[in-house]
Every structure is written in structure tokens, then in C-alpha cells.
Design an enzyme around this catalytic site. Structure first.
Site, PDB file in Angstrom:
ATOM      1  N   HIS A 170      14.492  -5.257 -16.558  1.00  0.00           N
ATOM      2  CA  HIS A 170      15.245  -6.435 -16.113  1.00  0.00           C
ATOM      3  C   HIS A 170      16.758  -6.178 -16.145  1.00  0.00           C
ATOM      4  CE1 HIS A 170      11.335  -8.083 -17.568  1.00  0.00           C
ATOM      5  NE2 HIS A 170      11.470  -8.876 -16.512  1.00  0.00           N
ATOM      6  N   HIS A 171      17.474  -6.977 -15.373  1.00  0.00           N
ATOM      7  CA  HIS A 171      18.939  -6.871 -15.353  1.00  0.00           C
ATOM      8  C   HIS A 171      19.533  -7.324 -16.691  1.00  0.00           C
ATOM      9  CE1 HIS A 171      23.016  -8.605 -13.924  1.00  0.00           C
ATOM     10  NE2 HIS A 171      23.141  -7.317 -14.152  1.00  0.00           N
ATOM     11  N   GLY A 172      20.486  -6.555 -17.213  1.00  0.00           N
ATOM     12  CA  GLY A 172      21.137  -6.904 -18.483  1.00  0.00           C
ATOM     13  C   GLY A 172      22.238  -7.940 -18.276  1.00  0.00           C
TER      14      GLY A 172
END
Ligand code: VJV
Ligand code: CA
Ligand code: ZN
Length: 380
Positions: free
Chosen positions: A180-182
Site C-alpha cells: 500500500h501507499h505510505g
């Protein structure tokens, strides 16, 4: 165990409190803290406990959480429980984004303080020059925001550890290989040139958390100090490693970080319950090995990972990598919970080929060129 012949022998510390594996998000919730108990058994059964400094971590203090989080949110976390949440003012659920992803469970505040305390302890070991590499597999909760939880993350231990590092380190590089995107970490440091954030993740505009396209590059002083590498389903070992190395090498040589935080979310492995990539354990580990090879002080944290037996295999393997040790594939005979790892009882089961690789050669080459152009701005 075999040492893989290099002269760099970093001092490695391992920060863990066994209590952290006893919290429950809910019976069917995909986030399972008991994966850390499995990890710890593997790490000790392979003998890695004998070659690292081990620290049983403390809870972060309220004052430490307030370095990033808002007073009202920390106050809420400290008071809320499954028994009193229904008696709180109407709107509390929505205000704090409480729901299926981020439920209120028993002793939630203690859980937050434990995993954040471990990342803070890890950052302190680097600051005091007592460790070159400090590991907290229970951290890496990269979605938490200043005033609300998000995506299974309540407090942002990465932001807290980075703020701590920034007291002594001029430049910190954040690397995020979770599926997932941080977003929480990116947002916290979006306007500063002292933290470069880079996240590799699945992106299609809808997939959680919905952000992380390549055009998010930071703003104000922070312009060009955030990078996003949006990927499609099914990326395989070779494509990922090639892209990762060709992007990370110039970032490190141009930004010249004095400390690195690497988030090693295990949901980018093949066969993950919430995942859609095809990475094998050795490919994920290759990214960690590559970053380690620069010899820059590093905090290493966990993150996602929803097939607990593979999460623990990965983190044991990466603990080995960070200690310059290659673990034999046959799991130790006498280890507790060995039955969880059948039928192969191997540290490196085959995890690829579940999803079709939807990243064409052209897509990956264009992406690489775009990233390299982005990095040119750093060189001035
Ligand atoms: O996609 C979402 C948000 C929804 C609303 C809430 N429902 C439950 C799911 C769809 C839009 N959330 C993601 C959050 C992923 C967080 C990843 C965290 C990390 O790995 O990056 C770092 C630690 C999502 N994907 C899958 C689920 N939620 C999910 C949540 C559940 C569930 C099944 C799937 C929560 C409870 C239960 N099952 C029982
Ligand atoms: Ca990521
Ligand atoms: Zn994730």
C-alpha cells in the site's frame, strides 16, 4: 547459518516486546499481531538472538505520541474501549474514522504505545550511535494521520521515529515496500526537504488508500522530495528488483541521507491474503540487502502482511540478511509452532505465479525513466 562474505559488520539491535502479539483487532480482521510471536520463534530458533542486541521495548509516553498526534486524538485513544465507545458523543465514530478497518479493541492504547515505543527505541539506538541497524517488526503503521487512524494504523510510529532522527540527522530517507501507499508518512513530511519519502505500491486510483500516483512529488520546500512508484497487479521478482535498484541507487547517491527508515510491509509477497503482487521472500529480502549495502544507519520496521506464516518467514529471513547471515531453508526441527509451516517446512516456499503480471515491459521502462527524471532535480 552461513555468513555471506563481506567486511561490513554492523551492530544490529532487535526491539520487541512479546506483549505486542497478544492484541486482537477482531476474529476475522486480517491484521493479526500474533504473526510477531511466530516471527520471534523463527528468529530465535535460527539462533539469530545470539548475534544481535536484544531489547524488550517500553511503551511510548503520551508526550512522545504528541510529537505528531493531536492532543484530542491521543486523549480519545487513551480513554476509549469496546465498553465505552457507544457512550461517547454522537459523531465520535465518524470523527475518528472508527469502523471495520480500524475497530476499537481491548487495550488499544497500550498496543499503540508498545509498537510506537519500539520504533522510538530503535531510532534512539541510531542517534546514540549504539546500533547501525535497529529492527522493530511490530512497527511500520504508515497510514496513521495526525488526528485519526487509517488502514489498521492508529499511531504513526514511523513519523515519530523520523521526527526523533531529525533532531540529530540532517537528512532522513524513508523507503516503503509495503503493497500500500505510505500516505501518512508522505503527508507528514510533504513540505520539507529534510525527509525524502519513496513508496512502491499498487495504484489504480481506487485501491486503498487511493493516493500515490507519480505526480505526487511534494510541495513548497519539499517539492521533489516525495516519490511514488505506482504498480499494477502481479509484479514479479525480477521486474521489482530491477526497478527498485535502479531508482534507489541514484536517490541515495544524490540525496545523501544520514539515516534511513525502511518499511518492509510483507503484503507485497505473493499469496498474501490482501495482496496482488507475485514477490518471493528472497526478492523482498533483496531490496533490504541492497539498502543495507550502502552502510548508512538504518531503522527497519514491518508493516502489512496478512498471511502470518509468510510474514514470519520473511521477517526471519530479513533479520538474517541484516545480520549478514543466510538462513538454511529447512526450518529448525525443534521450533515451537513448526506445524504452521507445513507441508513444505521451508523458509522459502514458492509464492509466485498467482497473478498475471499486468506491468508490461514498456510500462516499467516508462516508469523508471520518469523516476530518474524526478531524481535529476535533486542533483540541482
Ligand atoms: O479498502 C479499504 C476501505 C474499505 C472500507 C472498509 N472495508 C472493511 C474494506 C473496504 C474501503 N481498506 C483497506 C485497508 C488496508 C490497510 C492496509 C494496511 C497496511 O498494510 O498498509 C499497513 C499495515 C482494506 N483492505 C482490506 C480490508 N481493508 C479488510 C478489512 C477488514 C476485513 C477484510 C478486509 C476488516 C474487518 C474484517 N474483514 C472482519
Ligand atoms: Ca508502499
Ligand atoms: Zn499494506
Amino acid at each position: 547459518m552461513f555468513e555471506f562474505g563481506s567486511t561490513y559488520s554492523p551492530r544490529v539491535s532487535y526491539h520487541y516486546n512479546p506483549k505486542v502479539s497478544n492484541y486482537h483487532y477482531g476474529v476475522k480482521h486480517p491484521m493479526k499481531p500474533f504473526r510477531f510471536m511466530l516471527t520471534d520463534h523463527l528468529v530465535s530458533s535460527y539462533g539469530l538472538h545470539n548475534i544481535m542486541d536484544l531489547y524488550e521495548t517500553r511503551e511510548a509516553t503520551k508526550e512522545e505520541l504528541l510529537q505528531f498526534h493531536s492532543e484530542d486524538y491521543v486523549e480519545f485513544l487513551s480513554k476509549v474501549s469496546p465498553d465505552n465507545i457507544s457512550k461517547m458523543p454522537r459523531g465520535t465514530f465518524d470523527k475518528y474514522n472508527i469502523g471495520d478497518d480500524c475497530p476499537i479493541f481491548q487495550n488499544i492504547y497500550e498496543y499503540c504505545k508498545l509498537y510506537a515505543g519500539a520504533s522510538l527505541d530503535a531510532s534512539r539506538k541510531l542517534i546514540n550511535d549504539q546500533s547501525d541497524i535497529a529492527i522493530n517488526w511490530s512497527g511500520g503503521l504508515h497510514h496513521a494521520k495526525k488526528s485519526n487512524p487509517s488502514g489498521f494504523c492508529y499511531v504513526n510510529d514511523i513519523v515519530l521515529a523520523t521526527l526523533n532522527l531529525l533532531r540529530y540527522h540532517p537528512r532522513v530517507l524513508y523507503i516503503d515496500i509495503d503493497l500500500h501507499h505510505g500516505d501518512g508518512v508522505q503527508e507528514a513530511f510533504y513540505t520539507t526537504d529534510r525527509v525524502f519519502t519513496v513508496s512502491f505500491h499498487k495504484y489504480n486510483g481506487e485501491f486503498f488508500p487511493g493516493t500515490g500516483n507519480y505526480d505526487e512529488i511534494g510541495c513548497a520546500e519539499g517539492k521533489h522530495f516525495a516519490m511514488n512508484v505506482p504498480l499494477n497487479d502481479g509484479i514479479d521478482d525480477d521486474s521489482y528488483i530491477n526497478l527498485f535498484k535502479s531508482v534507489m541507487e541514484p536517490i541515495i547517491t544524490s540525496f545523501k541521507p544520514t539515516a534511513i527508515i525502511q518499511q518492509c510491509g510483507a503484503d507485497s509477497l505473493g499469496h498474501d491474503r490482501l495482496g496482488c503482487f507475485n514477490l518471493n521472500i528472497k526478492a523482498h529480502g533483496e531490496c533490504v540487502k541492497f539498502i543495507r549495502s550502502f552502510g548508512i544507519p538504518m531503522v527497519v520496521v514491518g508493516g502489512g502482511g496478512y498471511t502470518p506464516r509468510n510474514v514470519s518467514r520473511l521477517y526471519a529471513y530479513e533479520t538474517g540478511i541484516l545480520n549478514n547471515v543466510l538462513l538454511q531453508s529447512e526450518l529448525p526441527e525443534d521450533m515451537p509452532f513448526r506445524n504452521q509451516f507445513g507441508p513444505d517446512y521451508s523458509l522459502y516456499p514458492v509464492l509466485d505465479d498467482l497473478y498475471e503480471n499486468m506491468n508490461s515491459k514498456k510500462y516499467l521502462e516508462d516508469l523508471r525513466i520518469r523516476c530518474l527524471e524526478h531524481i535529476r532535480y535533486l542533483q540541482g
